[in-house]
Scaffold this active site. Sequence first.
Site, PDB file in Angstrom:
ATOM      1  N   ASN A  17      12.837 -12.766  24.680  1.00  0.00           N
ATOM      2  CA  ASN A  17      11.830 -13.355  23.787  1.00  0.00           C
ATOM      3  C   ASN A  17      10.462 -12.792  24.183  1.00  0.00           C
ATOM      4  O   ASN A  17       9.887 -13.206  25.181  1.00  0.00           O
ATOM      5  CB  ASN A  17      11.868 -14.885  23.939  1.00  0.00           C
ATOM      6  CG  ASN A  17      10.787 -15.572  23.131  1.00  0.00           C
ATOM      7  OD1 ASN A  17      10.144 -14.953  22.274  1.00  0.00           O
ATOM      8  ND2 ASN A  17      10.577 -16.851  23.398  1.00  0.00           N
ATOM      9  N   LYS A  19       7.685 -13.154  22.774  1.00  0.00           N
ATOM     10  CA  LYS A  19       6.555 -14.039  22.414  1.00  0.00           C
ATOM     11  C   LYS A  19       5.438 -13.213  21.760  1.00  0.00           C
ATOM     12  O   LYS A  19       5.737 -12.296  20.999  1.00  0.00           O
ATOM     13  CB  LYS A  19       6.070 -14.803  23.646  1.00  0.00           C
ATOM     14  CG  LYS A  19       7.222 -15.499  24.381  1.00  0.00           C
ATOM     15  CD  LYS A  19       6.788 -16.485  25.409  1.00  0.00           C
ATOM     16  CE  LYS A  19       8.006 -17.090  26.075  1.00  0.00           C
ATOM     17  NZ  LYS A  19       7.700 -18.168  26.988  1.00  0.00           N
ATOM     18  N   HIS A 104      11.470 -23.414  19.454  1.00  0.00           N
ATOM     19  CA  HIS A 104      11.014 -23.113  20.815  1.00  0.00           C
ATOM     20  C   HIS A 104       9.934 -24.126  21.182  1.00  0.00           C
ATOM     21  O   HIS A 104       9.151 -24.554  20.325  1.00  0.00           O
ATOM     22  CB  HIS A 104      10.460 -21.675  20.865  1.00  0.00           C
ATOM     23  CG  HIS A 104      10.176 -21.236  22.261  1.00  0.00           C
ATOM     24  ND1 HIS A 104       9.070 -21.653  22.960  1.00  0.00           N
ATOM     25  CD2 HIS A 104      10.859 -20.421  23.109  1.00  0.00           C
ATOM     26  CE1 HIS A 104       9.084 -21.119  24.164  1.00  0.00           C
ATOM     27  NE2 HIS A 104      10.163 -20.365  24.296  1.00  0.00           N
ATOM     28  N   GLU A 106       7.192 -23.837  22.497  1.00  0.00           N
ATOM     29  CA  GLU A 106       5.821 -23.408  22.177  1.00  0.00           C
ATOM     30  C   GLU A 106       5.524 -23.633  20.690  1.00  0.00           C
ATOM     31  O   GLU A 106       4.374 -23.779  20.299  1.00  0.00           O
ATOM     32  CB  GLU A 106       5.625 -21.936  22.597  1.00  0.00           C
ATOM     33  CG  GLU A 106       5.566 -21.814  24.120  1.00  0.00           C
ATOM     34  CD  GLU A 106       5.957 -20.472  24.689  1.00  0.00           C
ATOM     35  OE1 GLU A 106       6.112 -19.498  23.939  1.00  0.00           O
ATOM     36  OE2 GLU A 106       6.139 -20.400  25.921  1.00  0.00           O
ATOM     37  N   GLU A 174      15.947 -25.109  27.521  1.00  0.00           N
ATOM     38  CA  GLU A 174      14.734 -24.542  28.101  1.00  0.00           C
ATOM     39  C   GLU A 174      13.811 -25.674  28.548  1.00  0.00           C
ATOM     40  O   GLU A 174      12.981 -26.158  27.750  1.00  0.00           O
ATOM     41  CB  GLU A 174      13.997 -23.696  27.063  1.00  0.00           C
ATOM     42  CG  GLU A 174      14.754 -22.468  26.631  1.00  0.00           C
ATOM     43  CD  GLU A 174      13.782 -21.319  26.333  1.00  0.00           C
ATOM     44  OE1 GLU A 174      13.957 -20.253  26.910  1.00  0.00           O
ATOM     45  OE2 GLU A 174      12.837 -21.523  25.549  1.00  0.00           O
ATOM     46  N   GLY A 180       7.628 -20.000  31.734  1.00  0.00           N
ATOM     47  CA  GLY A 180       6.409 -19.254  32.048  1.00  0.00           C
ATOM     48  C   GLY A 180       5.710 -19.710  33.318  1.00  0.00           C
ATOM     49  O   GLY A 180       4.575 -19.312  33.580  1.00  0.00           O
ATOM     50  N   SER A 220      11.796 -19.060  33.218  1.00  0.00           N
ATOM     51  CA  SER A 220      11.543 -18.280  34.437  1.00  0.00           C
ATOM     52  C   SER A 220      12.794 -17.576  34.979  1.00  0.00           C
ATOM     53  O   SER A 220      13.003 -17.520  36.197  1.00  0.00           O
ATOM     54  CB  SER A 220      10.903 -19.152  35.518  1.00  0.00           C
ATOM     55  OG  SER A 220       9.639 -19.623  35.078  1.00  0.00           O
TER      56      SER A 220
HETATM   57  P1  PGA Z   1       9.961 -17.415  30.520  1.00  0.00           P
HETATM   58  O1  PGA Z   1      10.105 -17.894  29.020  1.00  0.00           O
HETATM   59  O2  PGA Z   1      11.185 -16.621  30.879  1.00  0.00           O
HETATM   60  O3  PGA Z   1       8.708 -16.593  30.556  1.00  0.00           O
HETATM   61  O4  PGA Z   1       9.845 -18.662  31.373  1.00  0.00           O
HETATM   62  C1  PGA Z   1      11.337 -18.281  28.483  1.00  0.00           C
HETATM   63  C2  PGA Z   1      11.180 -18.676  27.048  1.00  0.00           C
HETATM   64  O5  PGA Z   1      10.150 -19.275  26.694  1.00  0.00           O
HETATM   65  O6  PGA Z   1      12.051 -18.392  26.215  1.00  0.00           O
END
Ligand code: PGA
Length: 259
Positions: A17, A19, A104, A106, A174, A180, A220
Amino acid sequence: MLQSFSMKKTTPLIIGNWKLNPTTLEEATILATTVARKFKNSTDSLVAIAPPFPYLADAAKKIKKSSVALAAQDVFTQPLGPFTGEVSVVQLKDLEVSYVIVGHSERRAMGESDDLVRNKVQAVLKHRLTPVMCVGERVRDENGNFFSFVEEQLRSLAEVIPVTMIKKVVIAYEPIWAIGTGMSATSEDVKEMQLFIVSALTKLYDRATAEKVRLLYGGSVKASNARQLHEEGDMDGFLVGGASLKADEFIEITKLVSS
Ligand code: PGA
């Protein structure tokens, strides 16, 4: 080397992803091309990249001769019409997108409700693409209320997705606190949630169906923790954010879970 406790029945699915990255088409092209080159004929793992919308068409061309699939980061519920700024499943399908990330955290943080998320899942299924629906708690409390939070997200989905269709939905666990932050869930946390989701889906549908739903972990995931999370966490793959922007590390992660 870690012993494998894996009960997994499916080829792992790893989705990168991206983003809101990178900032130029040129960088996006290089990243897509580098990943595609590593997966000319691979069948060990299913790999997909989810670039931002403006890069999808170009990425589709770059990965065409590889086994890498294309994923989108979001979608709108309607196929066409007066919806300024939105992107439809029909358009994504035309660009040869296979997977669509939905709900997601976000996006949910920007106001997407469980209702909207499930409508998006329905729209994606209607056009025969694979929805990857994200679930996960904001914080972990000692009383385990986070389990009910995830259960509620699944219950909302089950209200509109029939037993015949749920097997086509990928569910990505998640936990928001792990996204992140560099602070992944432990493999024990992931295993516990894997068991919980299967039991929640069993209550909502039935055991055989629940076991067929592909479950991913995201938050992460890096080359340094991928193998342990995969083997002990017992999910069917990963949704990788930050680490998917470094082609070498992303490729390494896919190798670690398929070897
Ligand atoms: P990350 O994000 O691996 O940077 O923690 C995962 C995601 O949001 O899909």
